[in-house]
Design an enzyme around this catalytic site. Structure first.
Site, mmCIF file in Angstrom:
data_model
loop_
_atom_site.group_PDB
_atom_site.id
_atom_site.type_symbol
_atom_site.label_atom_id
_atom_site.label_comp_id
_atom_site.label_asym_id
_atom_site.label_seq_id
_atom_site.Cartn_x
_atom_site.Cartn_y
_atom_site.Cartn_z
ATOM 1 N N ARG A 112 0.761 -1.146 0.181
ATOM 2 C CA ARG A 112 -0.170 -0.133 -0.113
ATOM 3 C C ARG A 112 0.954 1.166 -0.026
ATOM 4 O O ARG A 112 0.511 2.021 -0.536
ATOM 5 C CB ARG A 112 -0.932 -0.223 1.103
ATOM 6 C CG ARG A 112 -2.022 1.092 1.024
ATOM 7 C CD ARG A 112 -2.827 0.970 2.301
ATOM 8 N NE ARG A 112 -3.789 -0.304 2.379
ATOM 9 C CZ ARG A 112 -4.318 -0.521 3.474
ATOM 10 N NH1 ARG A 112 -4.549 0.235 4.357
ATOM 11 N NH2 ARG A 112 -5.090 -1.828 3.429
ATOM 12 N N HIS A 144 -7.882 -4.853 -7.990
ATOM 13 C CA HIS A 144 -7.591 -4.197 -6.862
ATOM 14 C C HIS A 144 -9.159 -4.256 -6.074
ATOM 15 O O HIS A 144 -9.842 -3.338 -6.068
ATOM 16 C CB HIS A 144 -7.224 -2.845 -7.190
ATOM 17 C CG HIS A 144 -6.826 -2.067 -6.146
ATOM 18 N ND1 HIS A 144 -5.244 -2.324 -5.461
ATOM 19 C CD2 HIS A 144 -7.141 -0.779 -5.266
ATOM 20 C CE1 HIS A 144 -4.938 -1.617 -4.356
ATOM 21 N NE2 HIS A 144 -6.075 -0.777 -4.308
ATOM 22 N N TYR A 174 -19.003 11.223 -14.695
ATOM 23 C CA TYR A 174 -18.880 12.691 -15.433
ATOM 24 C C TYR A 174 -17.241 12.773 -16.274
ATOM 25 O O TYR A 174 -17.297 13.524 -17.385
ATOM 26 C CB TYR A 174 -19.228 13.684 -14.919
ATOM 27 C CG TYR A 174 -20.546 13.924 -14.337
ATOM 28 C CD1 TYR A 174 -21.682 13.663 -14.871
ATOM 29 C CD2 TYR A 174 -20.661 13.937 -12.736
ATOM 30 C CE1 TYR A 174 -22.748 13.799 -14.266
ATOM 31 C CE2 TYR A 174 -21.635 14.032 -12.340
ATOM 32 C CZ TYR A 174 -23.060 13.752 -13.026
ATOM 33 O OH TYR A 174 -24.061 14.073 -12.101
#
Length: 741
Positions: A34, A80, A124
């Site tokens: 991570r 993921h 969007y």
């Protein structure tokens, strides 16, 4: 009776051991999966999976955009298994030109801005890969890197990218793991490539040699790097350090001698809107007295206008004030903590990072060359079979037409492999033309030449390094300084010379009355008009010291431990309350009280003395303290206390002891020192000093008496030498043994 094999077993262990084991597993997972980037490609798993998923979707720079929601869905569905918000935020950051030096994602739509506004929702916006991202993954289909199964086992994902693009230093990264962190600034790609080429030629090069090519980071928002060369060298040698970055500004002249400051670049990762809001608040709070207004005139370029209060204000002083109090100057903490090729966390210096990248490129080149070599060898084997077929075309056709198992016959008769026999059997009739034979011969010759070159490359390390140098030069040409994105953005300047900003510039000058109570509470009242009768204190508390000063003054405190403390007048709490303990502003021991409080005046002299009658004269310039701990001036013996701190404004000293003996002598008999025990002012036997006063002998000695203030002009009876015993005071002298009320 035996327990069933499927029956669970219970193991007893200490809670501390169980927690340690599980926490360590969690910590390693956080570090490896991570927070820390791989030194080879500069990516964390989420970045790597995002780019790979976009490549699999065909989102090349030449293709159209795809909705980010589609991309995020593929990433979390295949590679993921985490929240969509984390993946989308990663994509947004990789597309922001103000966050990433060389963006890896090209965004379509609202992807946020330097003001700190967030990107539009993923439904969007659209995205595709940039040329830099494609270079990062170049060769992934040529077995350049290992692949591993995804979390579901349905697909494969790369363990690391081939990384023709030196992403770690070019784009930098940051992350916080368990017990460790990383923070690598972005750099200029052409400078990185120059350092890599130099390191290939001279593997023994030092970090000092390499920073001639990579002198400092190159931030996407520009700014001016003002760190010393020595500190930069140390940071790159150790992998840790701090780099000062300032905003870029210029002075714009206006009419009538007026001017304004225009800031055109702000430090990296500083949000413009928050920066302006903070400066505006400081102006309202009167903590930036040199500035009258600030406004934002930015469009696609940053333009922050700052108006000075007066045209007489020096621009450098004004900016120094802003650099000290705002994020127009930041310290970027460099910490090159990365995962090495074995996945082990390590803080690397600049040379180790560059070496790791070159070693990775060497491995990638060997793997890709081996992959291509095997493909060419397989193709040559097929072409050899075709050529045999053309030489024996009639017999081959006869075998195919007449034999039930033509493959075995072909293999036996022409001594060819099974692969070659299969290729001949699968050959189309149209390929039997004479022209096709010529094409096969030409392809065979070309592939044979390529095979020879690959064999030479795999056998000779020098050829491999030459090839890697050519690849780095190609990347340098593609993203170097001749391109718009490749030009250096952050200027490198000499470390700034300290600019002395007077306290009256930093603080607006206002009259205040400072009150210190018996219990050690201090506060400042506005103005000089108050009277002691109006002052209010907590129950059981009362006024000890009062001082009329200004917010720009330095206030000196002399304490019983012989130390002087310094606090500026603007620091004390204001308002109608009881103030705050003075120990919040200075490190005063609990068993020590303040003796005197006065305004610092350059060149002014003070008489400091202890309760045993020892003292000396000290210049106020020598008692200024730079820390909360104060400055020791009067050295004290055991059971002795600093009791007197008096302005030297006369030529004669009057001193009286608890034994009611008074002595007067010339002040010139007292030595001036910067620190020490001092000399004996009056000699006692079993007594201590009650009071000291400095006055002009020609004006006489004044003291309170029953009829008011009395002035004694006949001083002959008490005049003597320093360190004498003295005589009884004049008739009517106060029984308190004090020269004032």
């Amino acid at each position: 009776m035996h327990k069933a094999e499927s029956e669970p077993q219970i193991f007893y262990t200490k809670l501390a051991d169980a927690l340690s084991e599980r926490y360590l597993a969690y910590a390693m997972s956080t570090i490896v999966s991570r927070s820390l980037p791989d030194v080879r490609d500069g990516l964390k798993p989420v970045h790597r999976r995002l780019l790979f998923a976009m490549r699999e979707l065909g989102l090349n720079p030449s293709s159209g955009f795809k909705k980010c929601a589609r991309v995020v869905g593929d990433v979390i569905g295949k590679y993921h298994p985490h929240g969509d918000v984390a993946v989308y935020e990663t994509m947004v950051r990789l597309a922001q030109s103000f966050a990433v030096r060389y963006p890896l994602v090209e965004g379509q739509g609202n992807f946020g801005n330097v003001d700190g506004d967030r990107a539009a929702a993923m439904r969007y916006t659209g995205a595709r890969l940039t040329p830099a991202a494609m270079a990062l993954m170049d060769g992934i289909d040529d077995n350049a890197v290992d692949l591993r199964p995804t979390y579901s086992g349905d697909d494969d994902e790369p363990v690391v990218m081939p990384a023709a693009f030196p992403n770690l230093l070019a784009n930098g990264t940051s992350g916080i793991a368990v017990g460790m962190a990383t923070n690598i600034p972005p750099h200029n790609l052409e400078e990185i490539c120059n350092a890599l080429l130099y390191l290939i030629k001279k593997p023994e090069a030092s970090v000092q040699d390499l920073i001639a090519f990579i002198p400092a980071p190159d931030f996407p928002t520009g700014g001016v790097i003002v760190e010393t060369k020595a500190n930069l060298l140390k940071a790159y040698q150790t992998g840790k350090g701090a780099i000062r970055l300032r905003a870029k500004w210029q002075k714009e002249d206006l009419s009538h001698g007026q001017y304004q400051i225009v800031i055109t670049e702000i430090p990296y990762q500083v949000q413009k809107s928050e920066l302006i809001a903070k400066i505006a608040k400081l102006i309202l709070d009167k903590k930036l007295p040199l500035i009258s207004d600030i406004r934002d005139e930015s469009d696609e370029n940053v333009r922050i206008v700052i108006e000075p209060k007066s045209r007489t204000v020096e621009p450098e002083q004004l900016m120094e004030l802003l650099f000290r109090q705002t994020e127009l100057q930041i310290n970027f903490s460099l910490n090159m903590n990365v995962l090495d090729a074995m996945g082990v966390p390590k803080v690397m210096n600049l040379k180790e990072v560059l070496q790791a990248f070159l070693e990775h490129r060497q491995n990638v080149l060997i793997r890709r060359s081996t992959f291509k070599k095997n493909k060419i060898e397989n193709r040559l084997e097929v072409l050899d079979g075709f050529l045999i077929a053309f030489l024996n075309l009639d017999r081959v056709i006869e075998i195919i037409r007449n034999e039930d198992e033509p493959k075995n016959i072909l293999m036996t008769e022409f001594k060819i492999s099974e692969i070659q026999a299969e290729a001949i059997l699968n050959m189309r009739l149209r390929s039997l033309r004479k022209l096709e034979e010529n094409q096969i011969n030409a392809e065979h010759n070309k592939l044979a030449q390529e095979l020879l070159e690959l064999q030479n490359l795999l056998a000779d390390e020098k050829i491999r390094w030459k090839t890697i140098s050519a690849e780095i030069s190609e990347i340098k040409l593609k993203f170097g300084s001749k391109t718009i994105i490749g030009k250096r953005k952050s200027l490198i300047a000499d470390a700034p010379t300290p600019i002395d900003v007077p306290i009256d510039v930093l603080v607006e000058k206002e009259p205040i009355t400072i009150l210190l109570s018996d219990k050690g509470w201090i506060r400042a009242l506005r103005g000089h008009d108050g009277s002691p009768e109006e002052y209010k204190f907590k129950d059981g508390d009362s006024l000890r010291l009062e001082l009329k000063a200004y917010t720009t003054d330095k206030i000196l405190f002399f304490a019983e431990n012989g130390r002087f403390y310094t606090v500026t007048g603007d620091k004390f709490p204001k308002g109608r309350g009881f103030g705050e303990p003075v120990r919040l502003f200075i490190d005063l021991p609990e068993d020590t009280d303040i003796v005197q409080m006065l305004v610092y005046s350059p060149g002014q002299k003070l008489l400091v003395a202890s309760s045993t009658g020892k003292g000396f004269i000290v210049n106020e310039d020598d008692v200024l303290a730079q820390t909360r701990n104060g400055k020791i001036v009067l050295n004290l013996a055991d059971n002795d206390l600093g009791k007197f701190c008096i302005l030297v404004n006369g030529n004669t000293v009057a001193i009286i002891g608890q034994n009611r003996r008074m002595l007067m002598f010339k002040i010139s008999e007292i030595p001036q020192m910067s620190r020490g025990k001092g000399v004996i002012l009056q000699r006692y036997q079993g007594a201590k000093t009650s009071d000291i006063k400095i006055f002009n002998a020609e004006d006489g000695l004044s003291y309170p008496s029953a009829g008011g203030i009395r002035v004694e002009r006949n001083l002959i009876g008490w005049l003597g030498k320093r360190a004498s015993v003295g005589k009884l005071p004049p008739v009517g002298f106060p029984r308190t043994n004090k020269f004032s009320k």
